[in-house]
Scaffold this active site. Structure first.
Site, mmCIF file in Angstrom:
data_model
loop_
_atom_site.group_PDB
_atom_site.id
_atom_site.type_symbol
_atom_site.label_atom_id
_atom_site.label_comp_id
_atom_site.label_asym_id
_atom_site.label_seq_id
_atom_site.Cartn_x
_atom_site.Cartn_y
_atom_site.Cartn_z
ATOM 1 N N HIS A 87 44.277 67.951 39.720
ATOM 2 C CA HIS A 87 44.873 66.754 39.108
ATOM 3 C C HIS A 87 46.254 66.467 39.730
ATOM 4 O O HIS A 87 46.546 65.334 40.112
ATOM 5 C CB HIS A 87 44.983 66.987 37.594
ATOM 6 N N GLN A 93 55.769 61.691 39.427
ATOM 7 C CA GLN A 93 55.762 61.296 38.012
ATOM 8 C C GLN A 93 57.174 61.190 37.443
ATOM 9 O O GLN A 93 57.367 60.656 36.347
ATOM 10 C CB GLN A 93 54.947 62.281 37.181
ATOM 11 N N LEU A 136 50.603 62.832 31.721
ATOM 12 C CA LEU A 136 51.846 62.325 31.125
ATOM 13 C C LEU A 136 52.141 60.893 31.557
ATOM 14 O O LEU A 136 52.870 60.185 30.871
ATOM 15 C CB LEU A 136 53.017 63.249 31.486
#
Ligand code: NI
Length: 171
Positions: free
Chosen positions: A134, A51, A93
């Site tokens: 997740h 990410q 996010l």
């Protein structure tokens, strides 16, 4: 320490499996520190290395409530046992302003390494277990867009385009 830019879906790095960490060096320590800082600043309860555009099997999680701080770092994690079922409305996010209902295991046992390479096992349940699953999904190139049907995914992609444009204009 530095706050890194968070990659927004559908960036390629979010769609492919990350590589195993082999070197437990200062670069890894810096990566973990930056990931923690980026997660707290966002704010979020979890963040995977891809990410922030880094191809490595690392994620950080902190699900402590209020002003408490309880950082968990997972390097090369794997889930070795699961129990029960839970449905959670998850945010991410890399999918700003979105929530998706996902079915997860209620309890998981995780085996991983610390930032110094030491192996550990940990049991998580509820929100903590959801966050582990997740973030592990992220490391396997799976994200919230893969948890919904075709039409919802299309809508999410459209909305993400708009959000990216809006942010770009604001910057
Ligand atoms: Ni996420």
């Amino acid at each position: 320490m530095a706050i890194r830019e968070i990659v927004i879906y559908p960036a390629d790095i979010l769609k492919r499996p990350c590589q195993k960490v082999e070197n437990f060096d200062d670069a890894l320590k810096t990566l973990v520190e930056d990931m923690a800082e980026t997660m707290y600043a966002a704010p979020g309860v979890g963040l995977a290395a891809n990410q922030i555009n880094v191809d490595a099997r690392v994620f950080v999680i902190d699900v402590a409530e209020g002003d408490e701080c309880e950082l968990h770092v997972f390097v090369n994690p794997e889930i070795v046992a699961r129990e029960g079922e839970i449905e959670w409305e998850e945010g991410c996010l890399s999918f700003p302003e979105m929530l998706v209902n996902v079915q997860r295991s209620q309890k998981v046992k995780v085996r991983a390494q610390r930032v110094d390479g030491e192996l550990f096992e940990l049991e998580a349940e509820g929100l903590f277990a959801v966050a582990v699953q997740h973030e592990l999904d992220h490391l396997n190139g799976v994200s919230l867009a893969d948890k919904v049907g075709y039409l919802r995914k299309k809508m999410m992609l459209k909305d993400l385009q708009k959000i990216k444009k809006k942010r770009h204009i604001e910057e």
